[in-house]
Write an enzyme that holds these catalytic residues in place. Structure first.
Site, PDB file in Angstrom:
ATOM      1  N   GLY A 291     -27.504  13.860 -12.335  1.00  0.00           N
ATOM      2  CA  GLY A 291     -27.284  14.770 -13.449  1.00  0.00           C
ATOM      3  C   GLY A 291     -28.510  14.901 -14.331  1.00  0.00           C
ATOM      4  O   GLY A 291     -28.872  16.009 -14.768  1.00  0.00           O
TER       5      GLY A 291
ATOM      6  N   GLY B 232      10.633   2.405  17.706  1.00  0.00           N
ATOM      7  CA  GLY B 232       9.484   1.581  17.370  1.00  0.00           C
ATOM      8  C   GLY B 232       9.016   1.805  15.945  1.00  0.00           C
ATOM      9  O   GLY B 232       9.196   2.886  15.368  1.00  0.00           O
ATOM     10  N   SER B 233       8.425   0.768  15.348  1.00  0.00           N
ATOM     11  CA  SER B 233       7.812   0.913  14.030  1.00  0.00           C
ATOM     12  C   SER B 233       6.508   1.685  14.176  1.00  0.00           C
ATOM     13  O   SER B 233       6.040   1.967  15.273  1.00  0.00           O
ATOM     14  CB  SER B 233       7.564  -0.458  13.408  1.00  0.00           C
ATOM     15  OG  SER B 233       8.780  -1.152  13.216  1.00  0.00           O
ATOM     16  N   GLY B 234       5.915   2.044  13.041  1.00  0.00           N
ATOM     17  CA  GLY B 234       4.678   2.809  13.061  1.00  0.00           C
ATOM     18  C   GLY B 234       4.866   4.282  12.786  1.00  0.00           C
ATOM     19  O   GLY B 234       3.900   5.037  12.730  1.00  0.00           O
ATOM     20  N   HIS B 235       6.143   4.699  12.593  1.00  0.00           N
ATOM     21  CA  HIS B 235       6.445   6.107  12.318  1.00  0.00           C
ATOM     22  C   HIS B 235       6.937   6.304  10.884  1.00  0.00           C
ATOM     23  O   HIS B 235       7.515   7.344  10.565  1.00  0.00           O
ATOM     24  CB  HIS B 235       7.501   6.614  13.291  1.00  0.00           C
ATOM     25  CG  HIS B 235       7.151   6.421  14.726  1.00  0.00           C
ATOM     26  ND1 HIS B 235       6.021   6.967  15.288  1.00  0.00           N
ATOM     27  CD2 HIS B 235       7.770   5.720  15.717  1.00  0.00           C
ATOM     28  CE1 HIS B 235       5.966   6.617  16.570  1.00  0.00           C
ATOM     29  NE2 HIS B 235       7.001   5.855  16.845  1.00  0.00           N
TER      30      HIS B 235
ATOM     31  N   CYS C 169     -22.901  16.398  -6.188  1.00  0.00           N
ATOM     32  CA  CYS C 169     -23.620  16.923  -7.349  1.00  0.00           C
ATOM     33  C   CYS C 169     -24.420  18.172  -6.983  1.00  0.00           C
ATOM     34  O   CYS C 169     -24.451  19.156  -7.729  1.00  0.00           O
ATOM     35  CB  CYS C 169     -24.552  15.848  -7.918  1.00  0.00           C
ATOM     36  SG  CYS C 169     -25.426  16.345  -9.417  1.00  0.00           S
TER      37      CYS C 169
ATOM     38  N   SER D  37     -16.716  17.450 -13.393  1.00  0.00           N
ATOM     39  CA  SER D  37     -17.025  17.080 -14.776  1.00  0.00           C
ATOM     40  C   SER D  37     -18.309  17.750 -15.245  1.00  0.00           C
ATOM     41  O   SER D  37     -18.473  18.030 -16.434  1.00  0.00           O
ATOM     42  CB  SER D  37     -17.140  15.561 -14.903  1.00  0.00           C
ATOM     43  OG  SER D  37     -18.109  15.046 -14.010  1.00  0.00           O
TER      44      SER D  37
ATOM     45  N   GLY E 190     -17.326  13.575 -24.001  1.00  0.00           N
ATOM     46  CA  GLY E 190     -17.637  12.908 -22.750  1.00  0.00           C
ATOM     47  C   GLY E 190     -17.733  11.401 -22.859  1.00  0.00           C
ATOM     48  O   GLY E 190     -17.567  10.688 -21.869  1.00  0.00           O
TER      49      GLY E 190
ATOM     50  N   HIS F  99       2.962   8.605  19.669  1.00  0.00           N
ATOM     51  CA  HIS F  99       2.400   7.289  19.994  1.00  0.00           C
ATOM     52  C   HIS F  99       0.983   7.441  20.523  1.00  0.00           C
ATOM     53  O   HIS F  99       0.402   6.489  21.052  1.00  0.00           O
ATOM     54  CB  HIS F  99       3.260   6.575  21.041  1.00  0.00           C
ATOM     55  CG  HIS F  99       4.714   6.547  20.722  1.00  0.00           C
ATOM     56  ND1 HIS F  99       5.591   7.512  21.188  1.00  0.00           N
ATOM     57  CD2 HIS F  99       5.436   5.707  19.954  1.00  0.00           C
ATOM     58  CE1 HIS F  99       6.802   7.236  20.736  1.00  0.00           C
ATOM     59  NE2 HIS F  99       6.737   6.168  19.978  1.00  0.00           N
TER      60      HIS F  99
END
Length: 576
Positions: free
Chosen positions: A559, A57-60, A405, A447, A487, A222
């Protein structure tokens, strides 16, 4: 419960669309007309060699089409998502490789009823046509303590079988020899999964539910039920739990593992785990195996056999000797096989020595006396202020940033507290600012850490020779100039610079004859607080907030608020 969002064109066409995209981006792959089958583009190159076909099956993804290539699979047959492929398409793939001159065909099938039935029926029909076809069923699941009539489920270990079989086929081994060798390898292998979340087939609701504080051990690819639900554990404990279960002799599906054994380790992302978490799990697995006396001959870390978007991981162990390791190392062009280092994995790698400080680096002189006490008092006031504001700053940052922050500033505060406890700060202002810059650059992160480091580093320079009041105004200007240069922000861009520049403007009064510190600093703090509040109505011109519509930015910049709070704490500390 809602149906999760998926980035697809249609529910019914998603498996086909995925294969079309894969083939479009890989010149070594071709689709078989009229079938959901992917084959090697150089099919003529298999003449005289055994062809290897797999699928499911697909999905793997990237399984199984990602493993088509020289040195691995000749082709794969895909079903719809989590659905076994059609018998007609499997038979068409067998016919294609047989007509290309293959010296027999091996079907590598995961142990699921639908896959066994459909591949088995296609095998029988191909044999009736005279094709030389055999099938190996891979069952590597180590979840169940008691034997199951259906046997062990096929999981990520199947990818290692693809690799071993592919290397043997490329070397010219016969069909019978390949079957014998890979059958032995499947019996020396175990896999166990662990999930933090379910997955969902496109167009459907999640396959199961997990509480926010739960994880599930031993589930299938699955979303089939596992063997145990438990509270979320730290990564080290979770990995230890997995390996203990996989190797427990009382577990009927366990992998016998004795000290001195060599293994190939696969740390497989089940689809939705972050790479950060995957690296943590990989490190934990290496350390846990080493404690057991196991040699990790090779380690593969990545997404090899997924379960759509499931946030989870599986561990696969394959017992190996030098010959098997050589087959794992053999060259392949399959796009999903990693560029694997041909060396063991270990947690004991020697670190590169950190470079020594250059000659002439001044060592800070610890301060003593009343000045030292005042510096410590100011720093402690700054730190306690930032720690108390952590939640407030995080909340302000969630609207325009990543919501950290407050965490970042709290990390800086704790680092400064620990630094002060370790010994008195430097006496000279220049050395104090330089030392704080180094500390924040190393410990604060983000940053903000770099910006504060830039500011303090530049501000320290004017104070090298003088520390009178006008020089402190010069230091403030130097720090701001460095932040702007690197900056890219300017006053009015809704950043911490708005508070800093407002304060700096007020601090210019320190250059006036007869100026005294505290009245000027009080005005500077009030200016910074007003500027921080004014960012509430500004259009963001720099930082993450610049990508957000100004209509959504209804709060001041975190900030700028943090800078104003630091300046207020400095003033309070000097006045206390």
């Amino acid at each position: 419960m809602e149906v999760p969002k998926k980035l697809v064109n249609s529910v019914t066409g998603c498996a086909d669309d995925a294969l079309v995209g894969l083939v479009a981006c890989n010149a070594g792959l071709r689709l078989l007309q009229g079938h959901r089958v992917v084959l090697r583009a150089d099919l003529a190159a298999i003449r005289g060699r055994v062809a290897l076909l797999s699928g499911g099956g697909s999905g793997h993804e990237p399984a199984h089409a990602g493993y088509v290539g020289k040195g691995m699979l000749t082709g794969v047959v895909a079903g719809a998502v989590f659905t076994s492929p059609a018998v007609g398409s499997i038979l068409a793939a067998i016919r294609a490789v047989t007509q290309a001159g293959a010296a027999g065909t091996l079907l590598i099938v995961k142990n699921y009823t639908g896959d066994r039935l459909n591949f088995g029926l296609a095998l029988e029909r191909a044999r009736a046509e005279g094709a030389d076809v055999q099938m190996v069923v891979v069952g590597d699941d180590s979840a169940f303590a008691a034997p199951k009539k259906a046997g062990r489920r096929g999981l990520c270990g199947t990818v290692l079988i693809h690799k071993v079989a592919g290397a043997l086929a490329e070397a010219g081994a016969s069909l019978n020899e390949i079957v014998k060798r890979v059958s032995a390898a499947t019996k020396a292998m175990g896999t166990l999964g662990l999930s933090l979340s379910p997955c969902s087939v496109p167009g459907s609701k999640p396959t199961f539910q997990l509480a926010n504080d739960e994880m599930e051990l031993g589930l299938g690819i699955h979303g089939e039920a596992g063997v145990r639900r438990m509270k979320v554990l730290p990564a080290d404990e979770a990995v230890e739990t997995m390996l203990a279960h996989m190797t427990d002799p009382s577990n009927a599906s366990h992998l016998p593992l004795s000290p001195g054994a060599s293994v190939v380790l696969v740390v497989n992302n089940l689809g939705g785990l972050s790479c950060l978490e995957l690296g943590i799990v990989a490190g934990a697995a290496v350390r846990s195996l080493e404690r057991r006396g196991i040699r990790i001959a090779r380690a593969l870390v990545g997404s090899f056999m997924t379960a759509l978007e499931m946030a989870g991981v599986s561990l696969t162990l394959l017992l190996v000797d030098e010959e098997l390791v050589g087959l794992i190392d053999a060259e392949t062009t399959a796009m999903a096989w990693p560029n694997l280092a041909m060396a063991p994995a270990t947690s004991q790698r020697q670190e590169v020595l950190a470079p020594k400080e250059g000659p002439g680096t001044a060592q800070p002189e610890p301060s003593t006396g009343p000045g030292a006490a005042r510096v410590q008092r100011v720093l402690e006031r700054v730190c306690s202020t930032l720690l108390n504001m952590q939640d407030e700053l995080n909340q302000l940052d969630r609207e325009a940033g990543d919501g950290d922050c407050g965490h970042t500033h709290a990390r800086a505060a704790r680092a400064i507290q620990e630094w002060v406890r370790a010994g008195p700060p430097p006496a000279a202002p220049s050395q104090l600012l330089s030392a704080l810059a180094d500390l924040l650059l190393e410990q604060m992160g983000g940053s903000s850490g770099v910006l504060y480091g830039l500011f303090l580093t530049a501000a320290a320079r004017p104070l090298l020779d003088r520390d009178d009041l006008p020089t402190w105004a010069d230091a403030m200007d130097a720090g701001i100039e460095a932040m702007q240069r690197y900056g890219g922000a300017a006053p009015g861009d809704r950043t911490m610079l708005d508070s800093l520049c407002a304060a700096a403007q007020a601090l210019h009064s320190l250059r006036s004859p007869g100026a005294t510190l505290l009245p000027v600093l009080t005005t500077a703090v009030e200016s910074a607080e007003a500027a921080a509040e004014a960012t509430r109505t500004m259009e963001a011109g720099a930082g993450r907030a610049s990508y957000i519509s100004s209509a959504r930015l209804l709060q001041p910049d975190p900030g700028a608020v943090a800078v104003a709070a630091v300046l207020r704490a400095v003033l309070d500390g000097l006045q206390s």
